[in-house]
Design an enzyme around this catalytic site. Structure first.
Site, PDB file in Angstrom:
ATOM      1  N   LYS B 195      57.085 101.895  64.147  1.00  0.00           N
ATOM      2  CA  LYS B 195      58.240 102.150  65.017  1.00  0.00           C
ATOM      3  C   LYS B 195      58.872 100.837  65.466  1.00  0.00           C
ATOM      4  O   LYS B 195      58.254 100.062  66.183  1.00  0.00           O
ATOM      5  CB  LYS B 195      57.830 102.928  66.264  1.00  0.00           C
ATOM      6  CG  LYS B 195      59.042 103.312  67.118  1.00  0.00           C
ATOM      7  CD  LYS B 195      58.688 103.846  68.484  1.00  0.00           C
ATOM      8  CE  LYS B 195      58.601 102.768  69.550  1.00  0.00           C
ATOM      9  NZ  LYS B 195      59.882 102.108  69.866  1.00  0.00           N
ATOM     10  N   GLU B 269      49.249  91.874  70.313  1.00  0.00           N
ATOM     11  CA  GLU B 269      49.850  90.542  70.393  1.00  0.00           C
ATOM     12  C   GLU B 269      50.835  90.608  71.539  1.00  0.00           C
ATOM     13  O   GLU B 269      51.873  91.243  71.426  1.00  0.00           O
ATOM     14  CB  GLU B 269      50.506  90.200  69.047  1.00  0.00           C
ATOM     15  CG  GLU B 269      50.652  88.714  68.820  1.00  0.00           C
ATOM     16  CD  GLU B 269      51.928  88.190  69.417  1.00  0.00           C
ATOM     17  OE1 GLU B 269      51.895  87.818  70.609  1.00  0.00           O
ATOM     18  OE2 GLU B 269      52.941  88.168  68.729  1.00  0.00           O
ATOM     19  N   CYS B 303      57.357  85.268  72.550  1.00  0.00           N
ATOM     20  CA  CYS B 303      56.137  85.403  73.341  1.00  0.00           C
ATOM     21  C   CYS B 303      55.401  84.077  73.455  1.00  0.00           C
ATOM     22  O   CYS B 303      54.724  83.815  74.438  1.00  0.00           O
ATOM     23  CB  CYS B 303      55.233  86.465  72.745  1.00  0.00           C
ATOM     24  SG  CYS B 303      55.111  86.345  70.964  1.00  0.00           S
ATOM     25  N   GLU B 400      55.817  85.840  82.831  1.00  0.00           N
ATOM     26  CA  GLU B 400      56.626  85.683  81.630  1.00  0.00           C
ATOM     27  C   GLU B 400      58.056  86.167  81.898  1.00  0.00           C
ATOM     28  O   GLU B 400      58.260  87.303  82.311  1.00  0.00           O
ATOM     29  CB  GLU B 400      56.011  86.485  80.480  1.00  0.00           C
ATOM     30  CG  GLU B 400      56.745  86.299  79.180  1.00  0.00           C
ATOM     31  CD  GLU B 400      56.073  87.013  78.008  1.00  0.00           C
ATOM     32  OE1 GLU B 400      55.617  88.145  78.194  1.00  0.00           O
ATOM     33  OE2 GLU B 400      56.019  86.428  76.912  1.00  0.00           O
TER      34      GLU B 400
END
Lengths: 316, 493
Positions: B195, B269, B303, B400
């Site tokens: 997806k 991840e 990331c 983040e």
């Protein structure tokens, strides 16, 4: 260090004579304590339990470790990890070998304890010898598994690029509950061989060898805090082993589906690596492998540019 | 201090770039895309579709199907059937040849894929053209070759595929993440239900067309579109053996929890907050360039972005001055323009998130500096931003942000910066800039991160394993190590 060997079950200690004096010399009984940061404290909880063997003979009064004991053990393990993880792999190998040497010298004590915990003499001897050999096996791996599982990666750009295993950090372990010594040794050795430190919960019903093994560790150059051993109930402690935020991985060895699920759920709080060993027969060759070391390793990849002059590309 | 006398580069009027737009006509985007299940594009059982837009213009460019639980179930059934009856039984070298085919077809359609990637995701065409799409082709090509060599990869072990892999990918590198997921899964003999992210479905659907064109057996790869609920249906489907997820740490934790008590394996991840460290002996101009690339590559939607800069005190002023000068030269705007450095923020939601953090940073007492560039009137854009006077405890240096926002702190000693750099729950990547070799290796061994760049940053390669320590997730993607998460290894003896 207490070198006393309990040759006879406590319940069979010969009765004192009517005048109160023992018939022969009165035996010194061993106090089974826990092992945290290289020291042997009693549990802070002050609680204990008295496991029995199949003849309903009491083995000892054993510490029923608490959440606080566990947390203190994690602090000790974390403090020890930096030094242990950065020692030369060769040095770790020597120390694992030293553990095996110490265990070899105290074979008789472990065999006695195993017999006391329902093993036949033959089974007990087999378990102790296998445990010693298993330590030797992992002592040898300490400076070799990196070479098997590292790679130099042929990247397309002008870079030197390599990947190596590194310890994940602090590992909590619930040792196999059905064995007193071999299971314990089989799960501790790969974890520390790879530079991790650990907190281990011993077998609940057969805890004697774990405590005596702590004495072996204490006399074999293993720095305090690298291996911490608690005794107590799995159901009391498993959830704390799983949800502690300063633990990096959790090794669990039972086939208990509900506890496995609980562990995996709580481990998600800080994305602990959960390692389940529920199909392993520690008595066989399948109970040892460098892949067990890799279960608590991370892979680190490092990049550095390579000078590229006049279009002549250097590389690996 | 001769290097302080370096002249400031003049990027003023004399350097105005004329527009250099990539042509949209080199790519065809259909008005509507269905779900790719069992080798065919199928209408969704849900009967629902949602619009997908160009974040640089806010214009609708197509609409895609929204898969519900029933659609996920159809896709998983197709994948299971293909696994049991075709893929698992196929000689590995034949499997490999299919993957090689995909690699080649991606290379053939590279320009088209780059254009669609930029239109749908907002990243500069220069990056999708020169980085994303080439690496996609390379990644398939690399793993294709592994298919018939697995027995060499794992000494004393037999390697078995896991079965059906459910793969959920993010919007920052849409097609590249699809390649990172699909290529190793296929090479190891698994089948796939993938997806793509809600905001960037189009290149994955073009990949579905490519897969169809490659005659890959039906059901080996299924690509279904949707939002979070679709992803949840994949994670919770009982007939999936493996979840591979790239995305936020919060969702990663939810996934680990959701699959507890099942036999599903996972590769996660997740987020990062990478330290990028400049020592006083570093080649400062190169380091500044690396810092710029580290945080502003792909609008900072990375990331492993180097979002926390640590500068040794003695060169702090020089580094900050040069960073500010360089910031001024960055071209922010139309992602389709080949001169653009920073394109569009991927979505309104993400732009709001970034702006929220800018406010938090100012409120916490940090000093904000932004380039003076004019932003386009339409679309989602953010000026490249740096914060100085930042404390280790500030939220902007702990959390983040996933945008073009850099925090800068100083340090004096090696030990201090190691402590500060590792003081984060994340552990995905890190960077070090110094001229001294022994210092490099001291740092790279002590930084707790899965990828460490020394005197470079944001480099990627199919042969190079990528993945995190701690709360940045587990499992590796890329290289030999990227095979393991898709295999069950059993003892030969």
């Amino acid at each position: 260090m207490a070198e006393a060997t309990i040759k006879k079950p406590i319940a069979k200690i010969e009765k004192a004579q009517s005048n109160g004096a023992p018939k022969k010399r009165l035996e010194i009984l061993k106090t089974y304590k826990i092992y945290i940061g290289g020291k042997f404290p009693r549990t802070e909880s002050g609680r204990y339990y008295s496991p029995e063997n199949s003849s309903q003979e009491k083995l000892a009064n054993v510490c029923l470790s608490s959440r606080k004991d566990f947390r203190e053990a994690v602090v000790a393990a974390r403090n020890a990890q930096g030094d242990w993880g950065s020692r030369a792999a060769f040095n770790r190998g020597q120390i694992l070998y030293r553990i095996a040497e110490m265990l070899e010298g105290r074979k008789a004590q472990f065999i006695d304890e195993l017999i006391k915990q329902d093993a036949t003499r033959e089974e007990a001897e087999n378990e102790v010898l296998l445990s010693i050999d298993r330590l030797i096996y992992y002592a040898g791996w300490c400076d070799k598994f990196q070479q098997l599982y590292s790679t130099v990666n042929p990247v397309a750009s002008s870079h030197f690029n390599f990947s190596v295993p590194e310890p994940t950090g602090v590992v909590s372990i619930i040792a196999p509950q059905s064995t007193s010594l071999l299971g314990l040794v089989s799960v501790i050795a790969p974890v520390i061989a790879g530079g991790n430190t650990c907190v281990v919960l011993a077998s609940f019903t057969r805890p004697l060898c774990a405590v005596t093994f702590a004495e072996v560790l204490n006399s074999s150059d293993v720095p305090g805090g690298v291996i911490n051993i608690l005794t107590g109930k799995v159901s009391d402690l498993a959830s704390y082993f799983a949800d502690h935020m300063d633990v990096n991985a959790f090794v669990f060895c039972e086939k208990d589906a509900d506890t496995q699920k609980m562990i995996q759920e709580k481990a998600s709080l800080n994305l602990k690596r959960v390692v389940l060993y529920n199909k392993i027969n520690w008595l066989t060759e399948n109970g040892q492998s460098p892949y067990f070391i890799m279960d608590t390793q991370e892979i680190k990849t490092t990049w550095h540019p390579i000078e590229n002059i006049g279009g002549a590309k250097a590389g690996y | 201090m001769a290097r302080n006398n370096t002249l400031k580069l003049k990027f003023d009027s004399a350097r105005k770039y004329a527009p250099a737009p990539e042509s949209r006509s080199a790519a065809k985007i259909k008005d509507q895309y269905d779900l790719f299940i069992n080798g065919k594009f199928e209408k969704p059982v849900s009967k629902k579709y949602f619009d997908t837009i160009n974040p640089a213009t806010e214009e609708k460019i197509s609409r895609v199907a929204e898969a519900n639980e029933a659609d996920v179930d159809r896709a998983v059934k197709a994948a299971r059937n293909a696994y049991e009856n075709v893929w698992k039984k196929m000689p590995p070298k034949e499997r490999g040849k299919y993957i090689f085919r995909i690699a080649r077809m991606v290379q053939e359609r590279a320009r088209e894929l780059a254009i669609v990637e930029t239109l749908n995701g907002g990243k500069p065409i220069r990056e999708s053209r020169d980085f994303d799409i080439p690496v996609v082709g390379n990644h398939f090509f690399y793993y294709a070759g592994w298919a018939d060599k697995l027995e060499y990869a794992f000494p004393n072990r037999n390697a078995h595929p896991l079965g059906v892999a459910g793969q959920i990918i993010p919007w920052n590198f849409p097609l590249l993440m699809a390649a990172w997921k699909i290529a190793p899964a296929l090479a190891t003999g698994n089948t796939v239900v993938l997806k793509p992210a809600e905001t960037t479905p189009l290149t994955a659907l073009l990949l579905a067309e490519i897969i169809q064109e490659c005659d890959l057996p039906p059901g080996v790869v299924n690509i279904i579109t949707g939002a979070g609920a679709t992803g949840a249906a994949i994670v919770n489907h009982p007939d999936i053996n493996k979840i591979a997820f790239t995305g936020s740490t919060d969702v990663g934790k939810i996934i680990q929890r959701a699959i507890a008590g099942t036999n599903k394996k996972a590769t996660l991840e997740l987020g990062g907050k990478a330290a990028n460290i400049i020592f006083d002996d570093a080649p400062i101009d190169q380091a500044v360039e690396g810092v710029i690339n580290g945080i502003f590559f792909n609008q900072g939607h990375v990331c492993c972005a180097g979002s926390r800069l640590y500068v040794q005190e003695s060169v702090y002023k020089e580094v900050v001055r040069k960073l500010k000068d360089r910031l001024e030269t960055l071209i922010v705007g139309d992602p389709m323009d080949k001169n653009t450095d920073i394109g569009a923020i991927n979505s309104k939601q993400q732009l709001d998130q970034i702006n929220k953090y800018l406010k938090i940073g100012v409120k916490e007492g940090a000093e904000m500096y932004q380039s003076s560039v004019d932003l386009p009137k339409k679309g989602f854009f953010c000026r490249p931003t740096i914060f100085t006077n930042v404390a280790q405890s500030n939220r902007i240096s702990q959390e983040e942000i996933f945008g073009p926002v850099l925090t800068i702190q100083t340090f004096r000693t090696d030990d201090e910066v190691i402590e500060k750099a590792n003081n984060t729950p994340y552990g995905l990547s890190a960077g070090v800039w110094t001229d001294k070799g022994s210092k490099i290796f001291n740092m790279t061994t002590k930084l707790r991160a899965g990828v460490v760049w020394a005197n470079t940053f944001n480099q990627f390669d199919p042969t190079s394993p990528f993945g995190g320590y701690k709360e940045s997730g587990y499992g590796r993607e890329g290289g030999l190590h990227g095979l393991t998460p898709y295999l069950n290894l059993t003892s030969i003896s």
